[in-house]
Design an enzyme around this catalytic site. Structure first.
Site, PDB file in Angstrom:
ATOM      1  N   ASP A   1       4.028  86.532  21.890  1.00  0.00           N
ATOM      2  CA  ASP A   1       3.251  86.520  23.128  1.00  0.00           C
ATOM      3  C   ASP A   1       3.960  87.250  24.259  1.00  0.00           C
ATOM      4  O   ASP A   1       3.356  87.495  25.308  1.00  0.00           O
ATOM      5  CB  ASP A   1       2.899  85.088  23.541  1.00  0.00           C
ATOM      6  CG  ASP A   1       4.105  84.193  23.759  1.00  0.00           C
ATOM      7  OD1 ASP A   1       5.111  84.377  23.052  1.00  0.00           O
ATOM      8  OD2 ASP A   1       4.047  83.309  24.629  1.00  0.00           O
TER       9      ASP A   1
ATOM     10  N   ASP B   1      10.990  82.437  28.888  1.00  0.00           N
ATOM     11  CA  ASP B   1      10.871  81.072  28.352  1.00  0.00           C
ATOM     12  C   ASP B   1      12.241  80.413  28.322  1.00  0.00           C
ATOM     13  O   ASP B   1      13.200  80.980  27.783  1.00  0.00           O
ATOM     14  CB  ASP B   1      10.310  81.112  26.926  1.00  0.00           C
ATOM     15  CG  ASP B   1       8.855  81.558  26.883  1.00  0.00           C
ATOM     16  OD1 ASP B   1       8.299  81.869  27.951  1.00  0.00           O
ATOM     17  OD2 ASP B   1       8.286  81.588  25.775  1.00  0.00           O
TER      18      ASP B   1
ATOM     19  N   HIS C   1      16.365  79.039  25.090  1.00  0.00           N
ATOM     20  CA  HIS C   1      15.091  78.999  24.380  1.00  0.00           C
ATOM     21  C   HIS C   1      15.377  78.739  22.897  1.00  0.00           C
ATOM     22  O   HIS C   1      16.505  78.436  22.514  1.00  0.00           O
ATOM     23  CB  HIS C   1      14.344  80.315  24.609  1.00  0.00           C
ATOM     24  CG  HIS C   1      12.898  80.281  24.217  1.00  0.00           C
ATOM     25  ND1 HIS C   1      12.088  79.185  24.432  1.00  0.00           N
ATOM     26  CD2 HIS C   1      12.108  81.222  23.615  1.00  0.00           C
ATOM     27  CE1 HIS C   1      10.878  79.446  23.983  1.00  0.00           C
ATOM     28  NE2 HIS C   1      10.857  80.669  23.481  1.00  0.00           N
TER      29      HIS C   1
ATOM     30  N   HIS D   1       9.449  86.661  20.867  1.00  0.00           N
ATOM     31  CA  HIS D   1       8.245  85.945  20.465  1.00  0.00           C
ATOM     32  C   HIS D   1       7.029  86.819  20.765  1.00  0.00           C
ATOM     33  O   HIS D   1       6.988  87.534  21.766  1.00  0.00           O
ATOM     34  CB  HIS D   1       8.141  84.607  21.200  1.00  0.00           C
ATOM     35  CG  HIS D   1       8.956  83.523  20.564  1.00  0.00           C
ATOM     36  ND1 HIS D   1       9.380  82.407  21.242  1.00  0.00           N
ATOM     37  CD2 HIS D   1       9.431  83.392  19.288  1.00  0.00           C
ATOM     38  CE1 HIS D   1      10.073  81.625  20.417  1.00  0.00           C
ATOM     39  NE2 HIS D   1      10.117  82.207  19.239  1.00  0.00           N
TER      40      HIS D   1
ATOM     41  N   HIS E   1      12.401  88.051  25.309  1.00  0.00           N
ATOM     42  CA  HIS E   1      12.699  87.627  23.941  1.00  0.00           C
ATOM     43  C   HIS E   1      11.592  88.137  23.025  1.00  0.00           C
ATOM     44  O   HIS E   1      10.584  88.678  23.492  1.00  0.00           O
ATOM     45  CB  HIS E   1      12.857  86.103  23.843  1.00  0.00           C
ATOM     46  CG  HIS E   1      11.617  85.332  24.171  1.00  0.00           C
ATOM     47  ND1 HIS E   1      11.107  85.236  25.450  1.00  0.00           N
ATOM     48  CD2 HIS E   1      10.776  84.599  23.385  1.00  0.00           C
ATOM     49  CE1 HIS E   1      10.023  84.486  25.442  1.00  0.00           C
ATOM     50  NE2 HIS E   1       9.789  84.096  24.201  1.00  0.00           N
TER      51      HIS E   1
END
Length: 302
Positions: free
Chosen positions: A66, A209, A140, A64, A62
């Site tokens: 990080d 996640d 998520h 994000h 995904h």
């Protein structure tokens, strides 16, 4: 190591002194598949003794930061090391735009072919190494995927005891049987299935996640290894689920239900100096559990 995992970064959201941001190297017969690419992934590859030039694909779960901010840096490191072979980057919709805009604003383009595949759940990839990748949906806070990676069919093993009972000894006839050809010994026709035993194929499942999700259990059925989001211990389950994450106990329950051989706790919050609280609660449900550590190697076949 013929097949295995090397954990490049195992923290959640922010790096720690001993844990970098998420990244995993799946090593298979000289090729590498990177799963997620947090900041510093290219440096972690080097520290692990893995060449970025051996990476055949990057699988992003995904968008994000990080999990993806290390991707432009990895591509640039590859170019500076003289990469010429193509690289595949796969992820959910938006990964192409992320790379395009990053390259546009930094006024840089890779000097090697870079192919981007934006995937939907159920899409599959056949990689040059022979690995098969299937994307599956997770739960998520943004569109996100997990990945099930299967190695190709392995050459069957000869059951020597069974072969000798049929009058066969190691030699050319066994080689022909391994190639799928029937052979004749005296008046008897021996077929490959009479002496060959299929070798199990390794299956690695990575969630990225996710909250607890039945889709994870289905994707992980019978897997060799499940690397599962385990951001918090179960006393923080409400916060974990609200943020789109799982607890170590959630991960263990998924592993038990799916019949997974080994569970790896991953994406561990910086609030934990040690993963021991997470391991204790997970092992009560699924004893075959370990916690990922940066630069740790998990050989599946040497």
């Amino acid at each position: 190591m013929e097949l295995g995992l090397v954990f490049l970064g195992t923290s959640a959201a922010v790096p720690m002194r001993s844990r970098g941001l998420p990244g995993i190297a799946l090593v298979y017969r000289g090729s590498i598949v990177v799963m997620d690419c947090g900041e510093g992934t290219q440096a972690a590859l080097t520290r692990a003794g893995l060449s970025p030039l051996r990476v055949e694909a990057v699988l992003v779960t995904h968008l994000h930061g990080d999990h993806v901010f290390g991707l432009p840096g990895l591509a640039q490191s590859m170019a500076m090391l003289g990469r010429r072979r193509p690289l595949l980057v796969a992820g959910p919709p938006g990964v192409y735009g992320f790379l395009r805009e990053t390259f546009r604003y930094t006024r840089w383009l890779p000097l090697f072919p870079l192919y981007v595949a934006e995937l939907e759940p159920g899409d599959t990839l056949a990689l040059p190494s022979g690995l098969r990748v299937e994307a599956f949906p997770v739960d998520h806070t943004v569109p996100a995927l997990g990945y099930r990676v299967e190695e190709p069919r392995r050459k069957p093993r000869v059951d020597l005891e069974r072969a000798r009972r049929l009058g066969l000894e190691p030699g050319p006839l066994l080689g022909r049987l391994q190639r799928g050809e029937p052979v004749r010994v005296g008046e008897r026709l021996i077929r490959p299935e009479d002496v060959l035993v299929e070798r199990p194929r390794a299956v690695i499942v990575y969630t990225g996640d996710t909250r607890p999700a039945e889709t994870v259990v289905e994707a992980a059925r019978g897997a060799t290894v499940l690397v599962h989001d385990s951001t918090f211990a179960s006393d923080m389950a409400e916060e974990a689920h609200a943020q789109g994450h799982s607890t170590a106990l959630d991960a263990a329950r998924a592993a038990r239900e799916a019949g997974v051989r080994l569970l790896v706790l991953f994406h561990i919050s910086a609030r934990y100096d040690s993963p021991e609280p997470l391991l204790r609660e997970a092992r009560r449900v699924h004893p075959a559990t370990v916690a990922a550590e940066d630069l740790a190697k998990l050989p599946l076949r040497v």
